[in-house]
Enzyme design. Structure first.
Site, PDB file in Angstrom:
ATOM      1  N   CYS A 284      28.185  30.294  52.766  1.00  0.00           N
ATOM      2  CA  CYS A 284      28.430  29.561  51.150  1.00  0.00           C
ATOM      3  C   CYS A 284      29.613  30.315  50.953  1.00  0.00           C
ATOM      4  O   CYS A 284      28.953  31.727  50.368  1.00  0.00           O
ATOM      5  CB  CYS A 284      27.218  28.877  50.806  1.00  0.00           C
ATOM      6  SG  CYS A 284      27.267  29.665  48.823  1.00  0.00           S
TER       7      CYS A 284
ATOM      8  N   CYS B  96      29.054  32.198  47.473  1.00  0.00           N
ATOM      9  CA  CYS B  96      27.502  32.897  47.558  1.00  0.00           C
ATOM     10  C   CYS B  96      27.881  33.919  47.366  1.00  0.00           C
ATOM     11  O   CYS B  96      27.525  35.193  47.144  1.00  0.00           O
ATOM     12  CB  CYS B  96      26.640  32.290  48.499  1.00  0.00           C
ATOM     13  SG  CYS B  96      25.815  30.425  48.161  1.00  0.00           S
TER      14      CYS B  96
END
Length: 110
Positions: free
Chosen positions: A34, A37
């Site tokens: 991600c 993230c």
């Protein structure tokens, strides 16, 4: 550089680290693939250093620990959920600005 104050959670450690914590706990639900993230990871580390002793900052990898995100209805990542006394008190989805997360934590500390 990653902070050594960030607690790496698992499905099995969630209960003791979060629900039984005497201080507010911010949990960052993330995954290695991600991009947002990864973008917010340094902010999480900074928060762990800034709130050391006042709040606990944790990360939980959703791919390795699928039970906990399901329990809290996490659908998009990164999701940051703030717990106090084992209860959800605040939640944000996405790579939000550091001051927004600081505000959430400060409010929970009281």
């Amino acid at each position: 550089m990653a902070s050594d104050k960030v607690v790496q959670l698992t499905d099995s450690s969630f209960e003791s680290e979060v629900n039984q914590s005497s201080v507010p706990v911010l949990v960052d639900f993330w995954a290695s693939w991600c991009a947002p993230c990864k973008a917010i990871a340094p902010v999480i580390d900074q928060l762990a250093d800034a709130f050391d002793g006042k709040a606990k900052i944790c990360k939980l990898n959703v791919d390795e620990n699928p039970a906990t995100p399901g329990q809290f209805g996490v659908r998009g990542i990164p999701t940051m959920i703030l717990f106090k006394d084992g209860q959800v008190v605040d939640q944000v989805v996405g790579a939000v600005p550091k001051n927004q997360l600081e505000g959430m934590i400060t409010k929970a500390i009281g």
